[in-house]
Enzyme design. Sequence first.
Site, PDB file in Angstrom:
ATOM      1  N   HIS A  56      34.905  27.581  76.764  1.00  0.00           N
ATOM      2  CA  HIS A  56      36.039  26.797  77.279  1.00  0.00           C
ATOM      3  C   HIS A  56      37.077  26.564  76.181  1.00  0.00           C
ATOM      4  CE1 HIS A  56      37.183  23.306  80.202  1.00  0.00           C
ATOM      5  NE2 HIS A  56      38.244  23.700  79.517  1.00  0.00           N
ATOM      6  N   HIS A  58      41.439  26.839  75.344  1.00  0.00           N
ATOM      7  CA  HIS A  58      42.798  27.101  75.827  1.00  0.00           C
ATOM      8  C   HIS A  58      43.594  27.770  74.704  1.00  0.00           C
ATOM      9  CE1 HIS A  58      42.298  24.783  79.563  1.00  0.00           C
ATOM     10  NE2 HIS A  58      41.554  23.970  78.821  1.00  0.00           N
ATOM     11  N   LEU A  59      43.922  29.048  74.901  1.00  0.00           N
ATOM     12  CA  LEU A  59      44.689  29.784  73.891  1.00  0.00           C
ATOM     13  C   LEU A  59      46.187  29.812  74.219  1.00  0.00           C
ATOM     14  CD1 LEU A  59      42.308  32.795  73.082  1.00  0.00           C
ATOM     15  CD2 LEU A  59      42.587  30.625  71.865  1.00  0.00           C
ATOM     16  N   ASN A  90      44.751  28.751  82.696  1.00  0.00           N
ATOM     17  CA  ASN A  90      45.961  27.977  83.037  1.00  0.00           C
ATOM     18  C   ASN A  90      47.115  28.272  82.088  1.00  0.00           C
ATOM     19  OD1 ASN A  90      44.709  26.632  80.899  1.00  0.00           O
ATOM     20  ND2 ASN A  90      45.311  24.606  81.601  1.00  0.00           N
ATOM     21  N   HIS A 230      33.023  20.316  81.013  1.00  0.00           N
ATOM     22  CA  HIS A 230      33.193  19.012  80.342  1.00  0.00           C
ATOM     23  C   HIS A 230      32.643  17.800  81.106  1.00  0.00           C
ATOM     24  CE1 HIS A 230      36.698  19.266  82.908  1.00  0.00           C
ATOM     25  NE2 HIS A 230      37.394  19.989  82.073  1.00  0.00           N
ATOM     26  N   ASN A 276      41.551  14.857  79.308  1.00  0.00           N
ATOM     27  CA  ASN A 276      41.044  14.936  80.678  1.00  0.00           C
ATOM     28  C   ASN A 276      39.815  15.832  80.717  1.00  0.00           C
ATOM     29  OD1 ASN A 276      40.649  14.990  83.398  1.00  0.00           O
ATOM     30  ND2 ASN A 276      42.531  16.103  83.897  1.00  0.00           N
ATOM     31  N   ASP A 303      36.692  22.805  74.925  1.00  0.00           N
ATOM     32  CA  ASP A 303      37.913  22.418  75.666  1.00  0.00           C
ATOM     33  C   ASP A 303      39.072  22.261  74.682  1.00  0.00           C
ATOM     34  OD1 ASP A 303      39.660  21.855  77.699  1.00  0.00           O
ATOM     35  OD2 ASP A 303      38.847  19.879  78.164  1.00  0.00           O
TER      36      ASP A 303
HETATM   37 ZN   LIG Z   1      39.243  20.824  82.399  1.00  0.00          ZN
END
Ligand SMILES: [Zn+2]
Length: 434
Positions: A56, A58-59, A90, A230, A276, A303
């Site tokens: 998990h 985010h790049l 996303n 998460h 979040n 995350d």
């Molecule tokens: Zn999430």
Amino acid sequence: MSVYLLRGVSPLGAEPVDLLIRDGVIAELGTRLSAADARVIDGAGLVALPGLVDLHTHLREPGREDAETVESGSRAAARGGWTAVHAMANTDPVADTAGVVEQVWRLGRRSGWVDVRPVGAVTVGLGGERLAELGAMADSAARVSVFSDDGMCVHDAVLMRRALEYVKAFDGVVAQHAQEPRLTENAQMHEGEVSAALGLTGWPAVAEEAIIARDVLLAGHVGSRLHVCHVSTAGSVEIIRWAKARGIDVTAEVTPHHLLLTDELVRTYDPVYKVNPPLRTADDVAALRAALADGTIDIVATDHAPHPVEAKDCEWGSAAMGMTGLETALSVVQEAMVDTGLLDWAQVATRMSSTPARIGRLADQGRPLAVGEPAHLTLIDPAAVWDCDPAAMATSGRNSPLRGRKMSGQVVATFYLGQPTVLDGALNEPVELS
Ligand SMILES: [Zn+2]
């Protein structure tokens, strides 16, 4: 290919051995090894783990290169001891087609710091209305096997059921961001004593637990794999424990920040603590640690969510949610789980390498430290103490909730495909992939 002799490292914290890396694999393990052509690395006091695998991350690329790029995020991953990361969908455009996931996969190959595995979106544009082309993403060069609308919850029960059924055809898994949207409208922090005192709109634990309860029942009903992103509440742990006891094929992750920090930090109104799902209570932290120790929660996933400075350098109410984590995760796990006696290093290896690799169906990651296995390795010095300074990190994100903290345990070296991406605690060189 270069040859490396790691002298006196402790595999999974066991008795020291010498470890010879040649042609990208662990060629020999033993005492008093020698190899005339090898570069020798003094491993005294260092624990060797299989390269860490993040399910998990985010790049941010494509579309939010002001926050992070595949290149900068991959460097951060290598620095943190990771050899594979799953890049969340996303982005802008959303990774909901074969074209976008292949683009991210190629950017990862070009960077060469870690294996970048794109996650495919479950629904078109994360809109929650129509299923994305899951099969086309699975069949693409990126070979997607993890699907998630992370950031958004797949809240429509029929769509979630269809996604769970669909991914069975190619042994995929749906990773759910469990957040009932109506129960969390305008939510700013965990709903509890602190939110009441501060007058901020709460994100109740039940909004997470209700979706997890529904989804484990759906997964059991259709006989599919479910992964829960998460997990942040004690109640969620109870539901997952119940589901596993019933034989439901569910796995779950916890983030480093949910293992360490609580909602008391929100009293500072410092947006670096806005995330979040939100930071919860000390009781939740204790339950999450116990669940990671007993295996109810299977893995740690970061995350990692970098943001540009302006997205965090503002009032609490308008700040973006998310924290960086790639370069601090292993230290946090050492502090929260190893130094407290809850996990030994072999158990850390399952929770941060072999099990996430298995969930993501990465055949050559998370392998045992044994002769003939691919040389994806992390060397950590558990005795090292360092100051967390976001400005000194490889990630473009400065939003670390640990800034200014004394951190325990430092990644000294990372080997990816037998090549040191990190040496002496600093970035070395990426691997050139054809
Ligand atoms: Zn999430």
